[in-house]
Design an enzyme around this catalytic site. Structure first.
Site, mmCIF file in Angstrom:
data_model
loop_
_atom_site.group_PDB
_atom_site.id
_atom_site.type_symbol
_atom_site.label_atom_id
_atom_site.label_comp_id
_atom_site.label_asym_id
_atom_site.label_seq_id
_atom_site.Cartn_x
_atom_site.Cartn_y
_atom_site.Cartn_z
ATOM 1 N N HIS A 207 51.071 3.338 54.726
ATOM 2 C CA HIS A 207 50.195 2.863 56.193
ATOM 3 C C HIS A 207 49.225 1.847 55.550
ATOM 4 C CE1 HIS A 207 48.411 6.460 54.651
ATOM 5 N NE2 HIS A 207 47.477 6.067 55.920
HETATM 6 C C1 UD1 Z 1 43.309 6.585 59.375
HETATM 7 C C2 UD1 Z 1 42.284 6.558 58.192
HETATM 8 C C3 UD1 Z 1 43.266 6.930 56.743
HETATM 9 C C4 UD1 Z 1 44.190 7.636 57.162
HETATM 10 C C5 UD1 Z 1 45.592 7.201 58.319
HETATM 11 C C6 UD1 Z 1 46.258 8.001 58.544
HETATM 12 C C7 UD1 Z 1 40.304 5.148 57.730
HETATM 13 C C8 UD1 Z 1 39.213 4.705 57.103
HETATM 14 N N1 UD1 Z 1 41.769 5.285 58.112
HETATM 15 O O1 UD1 Z 1 44.199 4.905 59.518
HETATM 16 O O2 UD1 Z 1 42.061 7.190 55.884
HETATM 17 O O3 UD1 Z 1 45.120 7.571 55.728
HETATM 18 O O4 UD1 Z 1 44.856 7.806 59.430
HETATM 19 O O5 UD1 Z 1 47.050 8.304 59.713
HETATM 20 O O6 UD1 Z 1 39.723 6.105 59.251
HETATM 21 N N2 UD1 Z 1 47.227 4.232 66.065
HETATM 22 C C9 UD1 Z 1 47.986 4.385 67.593
HETATM 23 N N3 UD1 Z 1 48.017 5.777 67.219
HETATM 24 C C10 UD1 Z 1 47.196 5.999 66.622
HETATM 25 C C11 UD1 Z 1 46.447 5.645 65.881
HETATM 26 C C12 UD1 Z 1 46.744 4.937 65.655
HETATM 27 O O7 UD1 Z 1 48.799 3.310 67.454
HETATM 28 O O8 UD1 Z 1 47.568 8.062 67.349
HETATM 29 C C13 UD1 Z 1 47.253 2.230 65.834
HETATM 30 C C14 UD1 Z 1 46.250 1.604 66.432
HETATM 31 O O9 UD1 Z 1 46.850 0.769 66.723
HETATM 32 C C15 UD1 Z 1 45.198 1.500 65.328
HETATM 33 C C16 UD1 Z 1 45.877 2.022 63.567
HETATM 34 O O10 UD1 Z 1 47.173 2.872 64.367
HETATM 35 O O11 UD1 Z 1 44.293 -0.128 65.511
HETATM 36 C C17 UD1 Z 1 45.180 2.346 63.043
HETATM 37 O O12 UD1 Z 1 44.453 3.284 62.942
HETATM 38 P P1 UD1 Z 1 43.437 3.842 62.880
HETATM 39 O O13 UD1 Z 1 42.552 5.336 63.017
HETATM 40 O O14 UD1 Z 1 41.956 3.029 62.652
HETATM 41 O O15 UD1 Z 1 43.819 3.647 60.867
HETATM 42 P P2 UD1 Z 1 44.848 4.363 60.148
HETATM 43 O O16 UD1 Z 1 45.403 3.195 59.359
HETATM 44 O O17 UD1 Z 1 45.677 4.965 60.825
#
Ligand code: UD1
Length: 364
Positions: A207
């Protein structure tokens, strides 16, 4: 009684917060309060973890959700600051790991004079292109108490000029979660439900933005997984960020046609059940590098660096590039691996955290 606010935000936070929540609740000296920032909000990225780890519903939910880094960090700061304003400051604020919410709540706490404790302090990848590395640096420089998982964490903090009196090595709290639900993991039978015999398959998680956001990097990784699938059938629970990118590029079809099993993200117990039965794990996660070391399962990490070097020097972890993945998997499968237990990776970390908080509160 002293009040301790615990910040939970994203998937890798929940297994770090849960053991501490339970230990504080049982301590008689502290009242734990759960604050969920809402960074992760899908049921299988959040609620399922609360259920598996026997956490109550959060006392406060900030509902911040997704956004770019500035939006997310600033959104958490604004919402968390309002919460402190409305509820009054706690005696302690505990933040965990390295996600955007960790740095955001640390900034608010430090500016409001709340004693901030960072659980999983001192880890460094020395790669400032990683958002998590920036979050670690900000959090550690501002936190009043730094709870480290391993000696390299202590060394990094000392080298950055953090006074030793602020640092306590407590060990790896994630393994407390594992031990807490070990019987449920042993009983879950996730591999059997997929028709897979133990040790006959590999588990994949990917991811990191550096791996999945760019078409070229993602394409190379997909080809590496396709090549690996010829040697070891792969099961891949896919993070929402990666699901979106695989759909946008059509590479999900390439993986499916090659036979890679794509699944929804799994709750904690079901995921760990797959890992313990797996022959190897291919990942870019931080926590999974530690869990595989603890369990003695080979881990091929698709990154240029790791903030968890002890999993290489003392454990089963190896950094690999996409082009070398299939060969590295072959080699790992032929190797002899035994579980490695660095000091304090023993299920007793939450108890050491409570003890340290007692001492620092003048209660021990
Ligand atoms: C975040 C953390 C990362 C961790 C990861 C575990 C930061 C900078 N990054 O990254 O360190 O390893 O979590 O998962 O804080 N989304 C969903 N549903 C959710 C959450 C996210 O659909 O419940 C999608 C959204 O499109 C979002 C994308 O995933 O924009 C990324 O989510 P985000 O929390 O920004 O970062 P992660 O890649 O999950």
């Amino acid at each position: 009684m002293q009040t301790v606010w615990l910040i939970a935000a994203a998937r890798p936070n929940f297994m770090k917060v849960a053991p501490l929540f339970h230990a504080l609740a049982a301590s008689g000296d502290f009242t734990p309060v759960l604050v969920h920032t809402g960074q992760h909000y899908d049921a299988n990225m959040s609620d399922a973890f609360f259920a598996d780890l026997k956490l109550p519903d959060p006392h406060f939910h900030l509902g911040v959700g997704s956004g770019n880094h500035s939006e997310q960090t600033a959104g958490v700061m604004l919402a968390f600051d309002k919460l402190v304003e409305a509820e009054g400051a706690p005696d302690w604020l505990v933040v965990v790991g390295d996600v955007n919410s960790t740095a955001a709540c640390t900034l608010v706490g430090a500016k409001r004079g709340i004693p901030v404790v960072h659980l999983e302090a001192g880890l460094r990848s020395r790669d400032r292109a990683m958002p998590e590395e920036l979050n670690r640096l900000v959090t550690d420089v501002l936190a009043d108490v730094l709870w480290t998982p391993s000696p390299d964490g202590d060394d990094n903090l000392i080298a950055e000029g953090i006074p030793a009196t602020r640092i306590t090595r407590v060990g790896n709290i994630m393994l407390d979660s594992f031990e807490m639900v070990r019987p449920a993991i042993a009983a879950a039978g996730e591999a059997a439900a997929l028709g897979l015999a133990p040790r006959s398959f590999g588990v994949v998680t990917l991811h990191r933005p550096s791996n999945v956001d760019g078409d070229a990097a993602l394409g190379a990784l997909v080809e590496a997984l396709v090549a690996t699938q010829q040697r070891l059938p792969l099961v891949f629970p896919v993070h929402p960020r990666t699901t979106k990118r695989l759909a946008e590029t059509g590479l999900n079809k390439r993986l499916e046609q090659a036979g890679v099993r794509l699944l929804e993200p799994l709750p904690y117990v079901r995921f760990m059940s797959l890992v313990v039965d797996g022959a190897a794990v291919i990942t870019d996660s931080g926590g999974v590098q530690e869990e595989t070391t603890y369990l003695g399962i080979p881990c091929l990490t698709l990154r240029d660096n790791t903030e968890r070097p002890i999993t290489i020097t003392e454990g089963t972890n190896q950094l690999v590039k996409a082009a070398g993945l299939a060969a590295a998997v072959d080699q790992a499968l032929g190797g002899q691996w035994s579980p490695s237990r660095p000091e304090f990776w023993d299920g007793g970390t939450a108890a050491r955290c409570v003890e340290d908080l007692r001492r620092r509160s003048g209660r021990a």
